[in-house]
Every structure is written in structure tokens, then in C-alpha cells.
Design a protein around this motif. Structure first.
Motif, PDB file in Angstrom:
ATOM      1  N   ALA A 104      23.441   7.759  50.981  1.00 63.52           N
ATOM      2  CA  ALA A 104      23.727   6.898  49.809  1.00 63.52           C
ATOM      3  C   ALA A 104      25.242   5.904  50.233  1.00 63.52           C
ATOM      4  CB  ALA A 104      23.766   7.265  48.544  1.00 63.52           C
ATOM      5  N   ALA A 109      24.494   2.526  48.485  1.00 67.68           N
ATOM      6  CA  ALA A 109      23.342   2.349  47.506  1.00 67.68           C
ATOM      7  C   ALA A 109      23.385   3.285  46.213  1.00 67.68           C
ATOM      8  CB  ALA A 109      22.044   3.201  48.340  1.00 67.68           C
ATOM      9  N   GLY A 110      22.999   3.096  45.198  1.00 68.63           N
ATOM     10  CA  GLY A 110      22.689   3.941  44.184  1.00 68.63           C
ATOM     11  C   GLY A 110      21.801   5.150  44.512  1.00 68.63           C
ATOM     12  N   TYR A 111      22.186   6.161  43.988  1.00 71.32           N
ATOM     13  CA  TYR A 111      21.245   7.428  44.287  1.00 71.32           C
ATOM     14  C   TYR A 111      21.130   8.157  43.168  1.00 71.32           C
ATOM     15  CZ  TYR A 111      20.188  12.192  45.662  1.00 71.32           C
ATOM     16  OH  TYR A 111      19.487  13.505  45.733  1.00 71.32           O
ATOM     17  N   VAL A 112      19.630   8.211  42.795  1.00 73.23           N
ATOM     18  CA  VAL A 112      19.347   9.059  41.558  1.00 73.23           C
ATOM     19  C   VAL A 112      18.182  10.121  42.254  1.00 73.23           C
ATOM     20  CG1 VAL A 112      17.882   8.793  39.685  1.00 73.23           C
ATOM     21  CG2 VAL A 112      18.782   6.692  40.571  1.00 73.23           C
TER      22      VAL A 112
ATOM     23  N   ASP B  91      29.008   7.530  36.819  1.00 74.13           N
ATOM     24  CA  ASP B  91      27.813   8.062  37.990  1.00 74.13           C
ATOM     25  C   ASP B  91      28.604   8.759  39.021  1.00 74.13           C
ATOM     26  OD1 ASP B  91      28.482   6.039  39.491  1.00 74.13           O
ATOM     27  OD2 ASP B  91      26.385   5.399  39.762  1.00 74.13           O
ATOM     28  N   PHE B  93      28.668   8.034  41.962  1.00 74.63           N
ATOM     29  CA  PHE B  93      29.119   7.170  42.992  1.00 74.63           C
ATOM     30  C   PHE B  93      30.741   7.037  42.487  1.00 74.63           C
ATOM     31  CE2 PHE B  93      30.024   2.825  44.214  1.00 74.63           C
ATOM     32  CZ  PHE B  93      29.788   2.664  45.533  1.00 74.63           C
ATOM     33  N   MET B 124      25.304  14.496  44.326  1.00 73.74           N
ATOM     34  CA  MET B 124      25.594  13.635  45.183  1.00 73.74           C
ATOM     35  C   MET B 124      27.129  13.580  45.593  1.00 73.74           C
ATOM     36  SD  MET B 124      25.410   9.966  43.343  1.00 73.74           S
ATOM     37  CE  MET B 124      25.699   9.067  44.669  1.00 73.74           C
ATOM     38  N   MET B 128      28.678  12.389  49.109  1.00 70.38           N
ATOM     39  CA  MET B 128      29.231  10.984  49.236  1.00 70.38           C
ATOM     40  C   MET B 128      30.777  10.748  49.714  1.00 70.38           C
ATOM     41  SD  MET B 128      28.620   8.257  46.339  1.00 70.38           S
ATOM     42  CE  MET B 128      27.225   7.394  47.004  1.00 70.38           C
ATOM     43  N   ASN B 211      26.775   2.263  40.134  1.00 71.50           N
ATOM     44  CA  ASN B 211      25.431   1.981  40.688  1.00 71.50           C
ATOM     45  C   ASN B 211      24.374   2.433  39.688  1.00 71.50           C
ATOM     46  OD1 ASN B 211      26.640   0.744  43.077  1.00 71.50           O
ATOM     47  ND2 ASN B 211      26.154   2.588  44.428  1.00 71.50           N
ATOM     48  N   THR B 212      24.731   3.436  38.859  1.00 72.55           N
ATOM     49  CA  THR B 212      23.641   3.508  37.992  1.00 72.55           C
ATOM     50  C   THR B 212      24.209   4.081  36.673  1.00 72.55           C
ATOM     51  OG1 THR B 212      23.878   5.941  38.338  1.00 72.55           O
ATOM     52  CG2 THR B 212      22.105   4.942  39.752  1.00 72.55           C
TER      53      THR B 212
END
Ligand SMILES: Cc1cc2nc3c(=O)[nH]c(=O)nc-3n(C[C@H](O)[C@H](O)[C@H](O)COP(=O)(O)OP(=O)(O)OC[C@H]3O[C@@H](n4cnc5c(N)ncnc54)[C@H](O)[C@@H]3O)c2cc1C
Ligand SMILES: Nc1ncnc2c1ncn2[C@@H]1O[C@H](COP(=O)(O)O)[C@@H](O)[C@H]1O
Lengths: 319, 248
Positions: A104, A109-112, B91, B93, B124, B128, B211-212
Motif C-alpha cells: 500500500a 494506496a488506501g488499504y482495507v 486511518d 495511513f 498495516m 507501511m 486514505n480511508t
């Protein structure tokens, strides 16, 4: 704008979750009017992915036979760029979760993770995922132009969808490895908790490690993985790798047997994503009966051996 | 060795999960917040490094001041300094990039985060950060030895484990096994007193967009009643599993 799917194989053989992520991507691609490109690394039969809807397979063989998250995410990044994809689908295996964050970041990118359903498209696309250790779902809105979705195990299932997959040899630039595997121990010949369709799990009600024979035997007859509650692994009755629950391994299997496990909230949180739960417990008041689909009030030492005998007749593990 | 331990502030494992404001927010009422269990294993391992081979241990949280008691607890357990980047952790990110931005200017030899948090379950953040910083990364880490610049880490896989050799700087995703449950330290009075004197820095956040975002939470449907089967009628159980549940 093909959807890119990362598939996994072990010793050259595609894993069950590979068919699941490809099936999911195909359903999505049909909706979006696009195609599915699968990335297969060190896989002997990449063409098999066509049975589940992959239109194209990028096939890569590496000189080292094991998973390397940094290298794999680099290969995936190059595949995404080549295909011009803006959506990547991966599984929820330990390897997939290992590389997802790296990937990601590389793709910005967005990661879900832990996705349980197809996205809902609209002004904003949302995806349903599990949160709070299976105690709730969250509907997550995607804001980035590029997204990685991690599909929860068994949430979608594999759906046959015959396509004549075009297998293309893919030759990415492979960077030098910065990590090397110096040892590996694989529990061979036994289903792992992550991959098994059935998990036979036992708790403190079994009284001691010497009594696990009946659990092992039942699991073997079912071709199931064995698991245990946290105190059981804390006391060293069973290995840590079998500890399931909120602070252990998550279980999202089709059938979960809980034998001599009370059903504490932390245990249930980790196994709730399993489809059918069967509890065997002497205490009719055990909280697990509230979370289970089927229950037997009875003594494990009486019920389990008799159940194993009956299951043997079905010959499940051998098929 | 300089170690940074990333701390997520999560509802205690016994918490009942409820939502408010049209299911858009988690209901914090009556909920006790704790160090995320995976981070607690990591923190304990970090303190062992400090005790056994010399290290400084900083703890880091991205979020608002409501997490300060949790960071103070980490100091009482034995961390040397607490850092909080003051912004909403919308989030993974955002969290990963906020921490990575800080680390770019303040490098560490070892960064420990949890394999996942027990509330967001994103899983994540460590990967990341590793990617953004170009650090080596071992997830689901159940064993770690460091000698000079060389690290040997054991990673749990789905069906076994592997041992990886790499170089610092390194990021790990920690989980149980890195230390045992019985190794976890409960802060004592002395630790709690000392924690009050330890440095606690609040850092201004960089401008990073998520991002989310979560638009809505949903609780699972209440479960239908369990079907009880008599212990002497196991044929019925097998029949139900085969023909009703269709799982055998
Ligand atoms: C921070 C935290 C995190 C935790 N995380 C986890 C986790 O991830 N996973 C987890 O499992 N737990 C977790 N726990 C522990 C959890 O709270 C429970 O203590 C634990 O799950 C209980 O294990 P158990 O059911 O095996 O044992 P017990 O609670 O002792 O239950 C044993 C059960 O066996 C039954 N029994 C006894 N004899 C028999 C017999 N002969 N036949 C059949 N049944 C019998 C009893 O009626 C009882 O219901 C966590 C706790 C904390 C505080
Ligand atoms: N707000 C936060 N501040 C600091 N660290 C965090 C935060 N959120 C997550 N982390 C770290 O990232 C790990 C994985 O979290 P998650 O991606 O939410 O599953 C946690 O175990 C923490 O170590």
C-alpha cells in the motif's frame, strides 16, 4: 484498468485462498466491466486460476523458493504498474497481511483489511470490513485513487467461473534480498488454522496435555486443524501457535468445535468469524452456548471419542 | 540502541462494543482503555533489550490527549520517554506516515509496533512505516535477537515459523511469543512515581490526509438460539451438520 489479484501458492500448489480472491475479483470485475489479472509467483499450474475467473495470469518464477514480503510487494507493484490497475485484491493470510502495508505504501494506496463483502459503489465507494476483533463491522469509505482490499478468509468463498486464462511469463526487476531465511519449521502433514475448513479447539476442560489424544484423533478424522484457548497455551499444554482468540490467531473457518472451552468474550472475539460453531461442555451455563449454533451438554471424555467413531464412518479427512 | 515502541490505545478486551451518533462513533462511555496487547508484548521486549544489552526506549502514540494515561502507564512500565503526535488517527495511513515523518528526522535502530490493534484490526501500520522509511521488516514476530547491527527474527507463518536474518534498522510487528504473558510487567509504585518525572513530548502533526474513513459501524445480528443435542444422540448432530449447516 484490470483488477490485479495476488495469489499464493505453497510448494508450487495454489492455495485455497488464491481461488477465493480470484472469485471475488471476478465478481467485482463483472460489476465494473473489466477483467481480472492474477499474479502468480512460484506456482506450478498458473492456468488453474482461469477456473475461477482470471482472464490473464502473470507468472513469475524466483530463484529462492520461499516468501519474501519485500520482494513480493516489489513484484506486485511492478505488475500493478504494467496493468494500469487501480484496485488490488489480496487474501488475509499471514503472508498477505505481511506484505499489504508495504505494498500500500509503495502504491500510495488506501488499504482495507478483513473485507467481508463486495464494495458498494457510489459517489463514495464503501467496503464492509470486520473491526473490534469481530465484535462489529465498519463500513469504510475509500478516498484514494488506488486501493488494496484484503479479503477476509471464507467470507466470499470460491466460485467456479471457467475462463481461458492467458498465462504470460512476467519478468519483473527483482531487487537484492535484504532479508534471508536461515531456518524454517513447517508443521507438515497437518492442516493449519488459517487454511483448514474445520478447526477442533479445546480448552481447560480437557484437564491436562496428556488428554489431547482425543482432540488430535478427532481432528485427524476430519482433516481439521487443532486449536486451543489462551490458558491452555499459557500453561504450555499446547504450542502458542494453537492459541486462538482476540489476542491469538483469528479463526474464520467453516466449522469450529469448541470442546471444554467456557466461551469468554476474548475467546469468542477471535473465532466469531467462523460460520458454524459447535460447543461440547459439561456446564449448560457456559457462555459458549450463547454463541454456538449447536451444543451438547456433556463430558468431553465421553462425547468426543464416540463422535470421532461416528465421524470416521463418513470418511471426511480422506477425501 | 535506540528503540521506538508504537502504542495504540484500545478498549480493554472485556469491553462491550457499542456505537453512538447514528452508529458513526464508538461509545467510549464506561470503557477502560489500555495499551494494545500486541504493543504490550513489544514494550516488554524493548525493556528487556534495555536491561540486557543497553537501549533507550521511547513510546509513541498518534492521537489526542485522552491517550496520555496509557502512555504514562508505558513510562511506569519502564519506557524512558513518551511522544505523542497530536492529531486524529483517522486511518493506518495517517498513523504510519506521521510516525515515519518523525522518524526520518529522529532515526531509531529498532521500531516495534503491534501485528494489529484489537480495535481497528488494520494490521498495516508497521509494514507501511517500513516501506516509507526503507527499514527491514518482520511481521508476526515471535522472537528477536540483536547483535551489533545484525538482527535474527523468528516470524510465525500460517503453518509454521521461519527465522530471518537481516540488518538494523528494523521494524517488527509484535505479538505474543515475543515475550510470554507471564513476563508482562505491572507498573509498581516506584515506576508510577518515576513516570511523572520522565519526558513527555507533544509533537505537532504534519498535514496528511487519510486514505480511508469509517462512515458507519454495524453490530452483527444477534445469534439465533443454540440447538441443543442430547449427548447420546450424536447421529442427530452429524445429520444437522451435514444437511442443515452443510459443513460436513
Ligand atoms: C487481555 C486478555 C486477553 C485474552 N485473550 C484471549 C484469547 O485470545 N483467547 C482465549 O481463549 N482467551 C483469552 N483470554 C482468556 C479468557 O478470558 C478466558 O480466561 C479463557 O478463554 C478461558 O479458557 P478456557 O475456556 O479454556 O478455560 P475455562 O474458562 O476454565 O473453561 C473451561 C470450560 O471447560 C468446561 N469443562 C470442564 N470439564 C469438562 C469436561 N470434562 N468436558 C467438557 N467440558 C468441560 C467447563 O464447564 C468450562 O466451561 C484473554 C484474557 C485477557 C484478560
Ligand atoms: N494511533 C496510533 N499511534 C501509535 N501507534 C499506532 C496507532 N495505531 C496503530 N498503531 C501501531 O500499529 C499497530 C497496528 O495497528 P493497526 O494497523 O491499527 O492494526 C499497533 O499495534 C500499534 O503498534
Amino acid at each position: 484498468m484490470s483488477i490485479l489479484v495476488l495469489t499464493e501458492s505453497e510448494n508450487g500448489k495454489l492455495k485455497k485462498n488464491a481461488f477465493e480472491v480470484v472469485s471475488y475479483a471476478k465478481a467485482l470485475a463483472n460489476h465494473q466491466n473489466t477483467t481480472v489479472t492474477a499474479l502468480a509467483i512460484n506456482c506450478d499450474e498458473p492456468g488453474e486460476l482461469g477456473n475461477f475467473g482470471a482472464d490473464k495470469v502473470l507468472n513469475t518464477t524466483l530463484t529462492f523458493p520461499y516468501f519474501d514480503a519485500l520482494i513480493y510487494s516489489e513484484i506486485a507493484t511492478q505488475a500493478v504498474k504494467q496493468e494500469g490497475s487501480n484496485l488490488v485484491i489480496i487474501s488475509s493470510s499471514a503472508n498477505a497481511k505481511y506484505m499489504a502495508g508495504i505494498l500500500a505504501a509503495k502504491l500510495d494506496a488506501g488499504y482495507v483489511s478483513n473485507v467481508v463483502d463486495l464494495p458498494v459503489f457510489g459517489a463514495h465507494t464503501t467496503v464492509k470490513r470486520m473491526a473490534f476483533s469481530n465484535k462489529a463491522f465498519s463500513h469504510t469509505t475509500l478516498h484514494a485513487n488506488m486501493n488494496v482490499l484484503g479479503l477476509s478468509t471464507n467470507a466470499f468463498g470460491a466460485a467456479e467461473n471457467q475462463v481461458n486464462a492467458q498465462v504470460i511469463e512476467f519478468q519483473p526487476n527483482i531487487p537484492d534480498q535484504t532479508m534471508t531465511q536461515i531456518d524454517v519449521s513447517q508443521t507438515t502433514g497437518k492442516a493449519s488454522i488459517a487454511d483448514a475448513d474445520i478447526v477442533v479447539s479445546a480448552g481447560r476442560g480437557l484437564k491436562g496435555p496428556e488428554n489431547w489424544g482425543i482432540i488430535e484423533e478427532m481432528a485427524e478424522v476430519l482433516g481439521a486443524a487443532t486449536a486451543c484457548s489462551k490458558p491452555v497455551s499459557d500453561m504450555g499444554w499446547r504450542p502458542h501457535s494453537e492459541h486462538v482468540g482476540q489476542t491469538g490467531k483469528p479463526v474464520a473457518t467453516n466449522l469450529y468445535f469448541a470442546i471444554g472451552i467456557s466461551g469468554a468474550i476474548q475467546h469468542l472475539a477471535g473465532i466469531n468469524a467462523s460460520k458454524i460453531k459447535v460447543v461440547i461442555n459439561t456446564d449448560p451455563e457456559a457462555p459458549f452456548f450463547k454463541a454456538a449454533d449447536y451444543g451438547i451438554v456433556g463430558d468431553a471424555f465421553d462425547v468426543v471419542p464416540r463422535l470421532t467413531e461416528k465421524l470416521k464412518a463418513l470418511q471426511i479427512g480422506s477425501v | 540502541m535506540k528503540i521506538l515502541v508504537c502504542i495504540s490505545n484500545v478498549p480493554d478486551t472485556t469491553s462491550k462494543i457499542n456505537f453512538i451518533e447514528n452508529d458513526t462513533k464508538f461509545d467510549k462511555q464506561g470503557v477502560q482503555f489500555v495499551i494494545n496487547p500486541n504493543d504490550e508484548f513489544g514494550l516488554t521486549r524493548a525493556i528487556w533489550f534495555k536491561e540486557q544489552q543497553g537501549a533507550t526506549v521511547d513510546v509513541m502514540h498518534v492521537g489526542r490527549s485522552d491517550a496520555d494515561p496509557t502512555l504514562r502507564k508505558a513510562l511506569a512500565i519502564g519506557a524512558d520517554k513518551a511522544l505523542r503526535i497530536d492529531t486524529d488517527a483517522t486511518d493506518g495511513f495517517v498513523v504510519a506516515n506521521q510516525i515515519a515523518n518523525f522518524v526520518k528526522e529522529n532515526p531509531y535502530d529498532l521500531i516495534i509496533a503491534g501485528r494489529e490493534s484489537i480495535d481497528y484490526n488494520g494490521g498495516m501500520v508497521p509494514g507501511m512505516m517500513a516501506s516509507v522509511l526503507g527499514y527491514a521488516f518482520v511481521n508476526t514476530c515471535v522472537g528477536l535477537k540483536i547483535d551489533g547491527k545484525e538482527a535474527v527474527a523468528v516470524r510465525e507463518m500460517d503453518g509454521g515459523s521461519e527465522t530471518l536474518k537481516t540488518q538494523l534498522p528494523l521494524i517488527i510487528g509484535a505479538q505474543k511469543g515475543l515475550v510470554e504473558e507471564t513476563d508482562l510487567k505491572i507498573p509498581n509504585m516506584r515506576g508510577i512515581m518515576q513516570a511523572r518525572q520522565k519526558p513527555f513530548e507533544v509533537i505537532a502533526a504534519k498535514d496528511i490526509n487519510a486514505n480511508t474513513t469509517v462512515s458507519k459501524f454495524e453490530k452483527p445480528e444477534p445469534k439465533a438460539h443454540v440447538k441443543l443435542i442430547a449427548a447420546d444422540d450424536l447421529d442427530q448432530l452429524i445429520d444437522l451438520l451435514q444437511n442443515e449447516a452443510k459443513v460436513l
